[in-house]
Design an enzyme around this catalytic site. Structure first.
Site, PDB file in Angstrom:
ATOM      1  N   GLU A  12       0.837  -1.191   0.000  1.00 21.37           N
ATOM      2  CA  GLU A  12       0.000   0.000   0.000  1.00 21.37           C
ATOM      3  C   GLU A  12       0.877   1.248   0.000  1.00 21.37           C
ATOM      4  O   GLU A  12       1.954   1.268   0.598  1.00 21.37           O
ATOM      5  CB  GLU A  12      -0.925   0.012   1.227  1.00 21.37           C
ATOM      6  CG  GLU A  12      -1.979  -1.082   1.171  1.00 21.37           C
ATOM      7  CD  GLU A  12      -2.887  -1.110   2.390  1.00 21.37           C
ATOM      8  OE1 GLU A  12      -4.038  -1.553   2.234  1.00 21.37           O
ATOM      9  OE2 GLU A  12      -2.454  -0.702   3.483  1.00 21.37           O
ATOM     10  N   CYS A  19       6.561  -6.483   7.288  1.00 20.98           N
ATOM     11  CA  CYS A  19       7.582  -5.883   8.147  1.00 20.98           C
ATOM     12  C   CYS A  19       8.038  -6.922   9.157  1.00 20.98           C
ATOM     13  O   CYS A  19       7.260  -7.775   9.584  1.00 20.98           O
ATOM     14  CB  CYS A  19       7.026  -4.651   8.864  1.00 20.98           C
ATOM     15  SG  CYS A  19       8.280  -3.690   9.754  1.00 20.98           S
ATOM     16  N   CYS A  41       6.395  -3.792  15.807  1.00 21.39           N
ATOM     17  CA  CYS A  41       6.094  -2.715  16.750  1.00 21.39           C
ATOM     18  C   CYS A  41       4.652  -2.884  17.218  1.00 21.39           C
ATOM     19  O   CYS A  41       3.738  -3.050  16.404  1.00 21.39           O
ATOM     20  CB  CYS A  41       6.298  -1.357  16.097  1.00 21.39           C
ATOM     21  SG  CYS A  41       8.013  -1.065  15.585  1.00 21.39           S
ATOM     22  N   GLY A  83       7.206  -1.608   6.032  1.00 25.17           N
ATOM     23  CA  GLY A  83       8.588  -2.053   6.056  1.00 25.17           C
ATOM     24  C   GLY A  83       9.535  -1.093   6.760  1.00 25.17           C
ATOM     25  O   GLY A  83       9.217   0.061   7.029  1.00 25.17           O
ATOM     26  N   HIS A  87       9.013   7.246  20.141  1.00 23.45           N
ATOM     27  CA  HIS A  87       7.796   6.777  20.829  1.00 23.45           C
ATOM     28  C   HIS A  87       7.928   6.498  22.320  1.00 23.45           C
ATOM     29  O   HIS A  87       6.914   6.242  22.976  1.00 23.45           O
ATOM     30  CB  HIS A  87       7.228   5.529  20.140  1.00 23.45           C
ATOM     31  CG  HIS A  87       7.049   5.691  18.669  1.00 23.45           C
ATOM     32  ND1 HIS A  87       6.317   6.723  18.112  1.00 23.45           N
ATOM     33  CD2 HIS A  87       7.532   4.970  17.620  1.00 23.45           C
ATOM     34  CE1 HIS A  87       6.351   6.620  16.790  1.00 23.45           C
ATOM     35  NE2 HIS A  87       7.079   5.582  16.466  1.00 23.45           N
ATOM     36  N   CYS A 130      -1.065   6.978   9.854  1.00 24.71           N
ATOM     37  CA  CYS A 130       0.188   6.446  10.386  1.00 24.71           C
ATOM     38  C   CYS A 130      -0.063   5.189  11.203  1.00 24.71           C
ATOM     39  O   CYS A 130      -0.901   5.169  12.099  1.00 24.71           O
ATOM     40  CB  CYS A 130       0.855   7.513  11.257  1.00 24.71           C
ATOM     41  SG  CYS A 130       2.393   6.987  12.013  1.00 24.71           S
TER      42      CYS A 130
END
Length: 425
Positions: A136, A156, A160, A218, A274, A392
């Site tokens: 995408e 990926c 996470c 990724g 983060h 996101c």
């Protein structure tokens, strides 16, 4: 309230996450009997393709320049459009190659104008089941820019915990051509090539795609060779002509590759941070167990070309009750001391199955105020494309979603015939 569960207690050994090796495809990888596309190739790749069909090497510089212009400036779809290329060479090109783009499987348009394309790449062999891998990419229109978010891998490997893409297994790396082709598809859809009719966004003056962010599916630094070459194609001023200062590569913190990215790609850097404590970042971004915060920030301080004009962007997703306290904000300021930086605060974008919630708006504003008062720009990223899962942390290819639904149907006792009917409906 969502809370993080920690698997690394203070004093415990820090288990390193297993990093899966991604299968590679070459620039002209395709199935036997299928013509390869020239779209997305580097200058060297295009040169070798022409030599491979008998173009004399002494002519390749001129021929590459001609074909390059038609692909990347004019957006040609057929070799017959190349009016300054000889009839014989056009016939040779058509016999051996195509100008096909990845197949646009679906295009979704959000209420805010954001677009998400599901693209199917040309099949390359067993690692994509001879069907063609799917990824995408997202176009985000703004008042003064148009940003294309591109993918660098199919799936990926980083898992996470707040990211939807991290729930999809890694299939393979994208080739340079497949990365560049995402920009070509976007310009096709927007009428953004020289001489094209206005696209669906009305053909505004100037380029509709002005910025590229490697923030799709990724980890770009685990496919760095292809990413560096893709940036070279995208920024070639005789072609797609984007400024390298408008190309940003986001990494979760692959420390050993960061210096090379700065030296060879000269791109802007973004860090998916983060968290301000290793024990929390171990949970949110498991790669932190291998490259903890201190190592990551040391690499940031030594990033080639770092200056007040070329600041690093630190991305910080706001998770309710997890990383959004006043103490977290003050710790963030202390961590980044001395690094030319801005901090993008990202309201968490929900996705099915996530265990987190977005921080309250008042809490986000308070966090931003603390960071801003300390001297750092701290914009709150406006969520875009949430209604089409294009924001996101929400990207995940449709193939993986369908496979998951098929597994669920089988687990619920539905037969294979029902699963097949659901997949083709």
């Amino acid at each position: 309230m969502a809370t993080a569960s920690f698997d690394s207690a203070p004093g415990a050994s820090r288990a390193l996450p297993a990093i899966e090796k991604a299968p590679e495809v070459t620039a002209l990888s395709t199935l036997p009997g299928r013509k390869a596309s020239l779209v997305g190739l580097t200058r060297e790749g295009l040169k070798q393709a022409l030599i491979g069909i008998g173009v004399p090497e002494r002519e390749t510089r001129m021929r590459v320049s001609q074909v390059w212009h038609w692909i990347y400036v004019r957006g040609a779809r057929e070799f017959s459009e190349m009016t300054n290329v000889g009839k014989g060479l056009k016939a040779q090109l058509a016999d051996h190659f195509t100008l096909e783009r990845p197949e646009v499987v679906t295009e979704q348009v959000s209420r805010d104008g954001t677009r998400k394309w599901l693209l199917r790449m040309a099949p390359t062999g067993a690692h994509d089941h001879n069907r063609g891998a799917e990824i995408e990419c997202v176009y985000i229109p703004g008042d003064d820019r148009g940003t294309l978010c591109v993918s660098s891998q199919v799936g990926c490997t980083l898992t996470c915990s707040f990211c939807h893409t991290g729930t999809q297994r890694l299939v393979r790396n994208l080739s340079t051509a497949e990365i560049v082709a995402q920009l070509v598809v976007a310009r096709d859809a927007l009428g953004d090539f020289t001489g094209q009719m206005p696209g669906k966004d009305g053909g505004e003056p100037g380029r509709l795609v002005t910025n590229i962010v490697f923030m799709g599916m990724g980890e770009p630094l685990y496919n760095l060779d292809a990413v560096i070459d893709a940036i070279a194609v995208m920024s070639d001023q005789e072609g797609l002509a984007l400024s390298r200062r408008r190309i940003t590569v986001s990494t979760s913190g692959v420390v050993p590759q960061m210096e090379r990215l700065g030296l060879e790609a000269n791109a802007m850097l973004a860090i998916s941070l983060h968290a301000v404590r290793d024990e929390l970042r171990d949970e949110l971004v498991p790669l932190n167990r291998k490259y903890p915060i201190a190592q990551l920030l040391d690499a940031c301080r030594n990033y080639p070309g770092l200056s007040n004009a070329r600041r690093i962007t630190f991305e910080y997703v706001m998770l309710k009750g997890v990383n959004d306290s006043d103490a977290d904000a003050r710790a963030l300021v202390r961590l980044l001391k001395g690094i030319p930086a801005k901090i993008n605060l990202i309201p968490f974008n929900p996705w099915p199955g996530s265990k987190y919630e977005c921080s309250d708006w008042e809490r986000i504003e308070r966090f931003s105020e603390i960071v801003f008062t300390a001297g750092y720009a701290s914009p709150v990223r406006t969520p875009r494309g949430r209604d089409i899962l294009a924001a996101c942390g929400q990207l995940k290819s449709e193939t993986e979603k369908l496979r998951a639904r098929a597994r669920l149907m089988l687990e619920e006792g539905m037969g294979a015939e029902a699963v097949y009917a659901d997949q083709v409906d």
